[in-house]
Design an enzyme around this catalytic site. Structure first.
Site, PDB file in Angstrom:
ATOM      1  N   HIS A  84       1.956  10.620   7.710  1.00 22.78           N
ATOM      2  CA  HIS A  84       0.679   9.692   7.231  1.00 22.78           C
ATOM      3  C   HIS A  84       1.017   9.376   5.896  1.00 22.78           C
ATOM      4  CE1 HIS A  84      -3.302   8.961   7.245  1.00 22.78           C
ATOM      5  NE2 HIS A  84      -3.578   8.613   8.466  1.00 22.78           N
ATOM      6  N   GLY A 129      -9.164   3.052   6.943  1.00 24.72           N
ATOM      7  CA  GLY A 129     -10.810   3.386   6.621  1.00 24.72           C
ATOM      8  C   GLY A 129     -10.929   2.063   5.724  1.00 24.72           C
ATOM      9  N   GLU A 167      -1.571   9.235   4.124  1.00 25.84           N
ATOM     10  CA  GLU A 167      -2.591  10.196   2.998  1.00 25.84           C
ATOM     11  C   GLU A 167      -1.568  10.656   2.792  1.00 25.84           C
ATOM     12  OE1 GLU A 167      -5.858  10.326   5.719  1.00 25.84           O
ATOM     13  OE2 GLU A 167      -6.317   8.368   5.138  1.00 25.84           O
ATOM     14  N   GLU A 170       1.061   1.327  10.479  1.00 27.84           N
ATOM     15  CA  GLU A 170      -0.555   2.031   9.775  1.00 27.84           C
ATOM     16  C   GLU A 170      -0.637   1.444   8.297  1.00 27.84           C
ATOM     17  OE1 GLU A 170      -3.210   4.935  11.452  1.00 27.84           O
ATOM     18  OE2 GLU A 170      -1.871   5.792   9.837  1.00 27.84           O
TER      19      GLU A 170
HETATM   20  P1  PGA Z   1      -8.893   4.259  10.550  1.00 26.99           P
HETATM   21  O1  PGA Z   1      -8.259   5.442   9.820  1.00 26.99           O
HETATM   22  O2  PGA Z   1      -9.008   4.646  11.599  1.00 26.99           O
HETATM   23  O3  PGA Z   1     -10.444   4.871   9.713  1.00 26.99           O
HETATM   24  O4  PGA Z   1      -8.501   2.895   9.493  1.00 26.99           O
HETATM   25  C1  PGA Z   1      -6.635   5.073  10.227  1.00 26.99           C
HETATM   26  C2  PGA Z   1      -5.351   6.923  11.016  1.00 26.99           C
HETATM   27  O5  PGA Z   1      -5.233   6.510   9.192  1.00 26.99           O
HETATM   28  O6  PGA Z   1      -5.323   6.809  10.622  1.00 26.99           O
END
Ligand code: PGA
Length: 256
Positions: A95, A173, A97, A167
């Site tokens: 991911h 976010g 993050e 993504e």
């Molecule tokens: P989000 O996050 O829908 O809050 O943009 C998606 C994710 O990080 O998988």
């Protein structure tokens, strides 16, 4: 393309075990079980066991948000795929993050993908470009590098287990989702890379999801986009009403 749509809720580092249990309870009453939609919940590690016991296993599948590639040993604070085996059907790997906040590199991600497969857990490999990479016109190079990096030790047979989530980092976010046309083109690039590595039939069968500021209002647009097999939802997955609406929009999408 897959014959099912995947709707994956990534709860990230939110909710204690009581709150997680309550959200599952609310989701259970909001959400209908549809055989054409695979509903996947990725709670924090702490809640996985409780949710495993509490959940309707035909309705909800569980995912880990991460895992470690060694099966056991002196790795303080880590959780391995072999410890998660049997509890989760899926695991998010790489991911953004994890890549950007915790510095995970292609090599780590490739080992995690292999550890998941070795332990019967389906990896959902997350890929996507940052805002800067996008403005520099590097989106397809980033997708190429992350796909090759993540899948370099995987066989065609293993690919039956693998799901890719596109993504774009700038959309996560931020409330600023990508456009369905951008997602279509990213899904095409992802499948082209998979085709070069594993051949056309694997590329066709590999599910590709979109994630980044998905909401009940924009979900259908992405689900209708060519080559998109589902959604990875962050913020909106913490709201049972919104998440249930997203699931409903995936049900019978082809006939809507
Ligand atoms: P989000 O996050 O829908 O809050 O943009 C998606 C994710 O990080 O998988």
């Amino acid at each position: 393309m897959s014959d099912k749509k995947y709707i994956v809720g990534n709860w990230k580092m939110n909710l204690n075990i009581h709150e997680a249990s309550l959200l599952l309870y609310k989701l259970d009453s909001e959400v209908n079980n549809h055989y054409d939609v695979e509903i996947v919940l990725a709670p924090p590690f702490l809640s996985i066991q409780t949710m495993y016991l509490q959940s309707d296993h035909r309705k909800f599948k569980l995912a880990a948000q991460n895992l470690y590639w060694h099966d056991q040993g002196a790795f303080t604070g880590e959780i391995s795929a072999s410890q998660l085996r049997g509890l989760v059907k899926y695991a998010l790997i790489g991911h953004s993050e994890r890549r950007n906040v915790f510095g995970e590199k292609g090599r780590d991600i490739s080992r995690k993908v292999q550890a998941a497969i070795r332990n019967n857990i389906q990896p959902i490999l997350c890929v996507g470009e940052t805002a800067l990479e996008r403005s520099d016109g590097e989106t397809s190079d980033v997708l190429h590098d992350q796909i090759i990096g993540g899948l370099n030790n995987v066989t065609s047979h293993d690919m039956e287990q693998v799901i890719i989530a596109y993504e774009p980092v700038w959309a996560i976010g931020s409330g600023r989702s990508a456009l369905p046309a951008d997602v279509e083109s990213a899904a095409k690039t992802i499948r082209q890379n998979i085709k070069h590595m594993f051949g056309q039939s694997v590329a066709k069968k590999t599910p590709v999801l979109y994630g980044g500021s998905v909401s009940p209002d924009n979900a259908q647009g992405f689900l209708r986009a060519d080559g998109v097999d589902g959604l990875l939802v962050g913020g909106a997955s913490l709201d049972p009403v919104k998440f249930a609406k997203i699931i409903e929009s995936a049900h019978n999408i082809d006939s809507k």
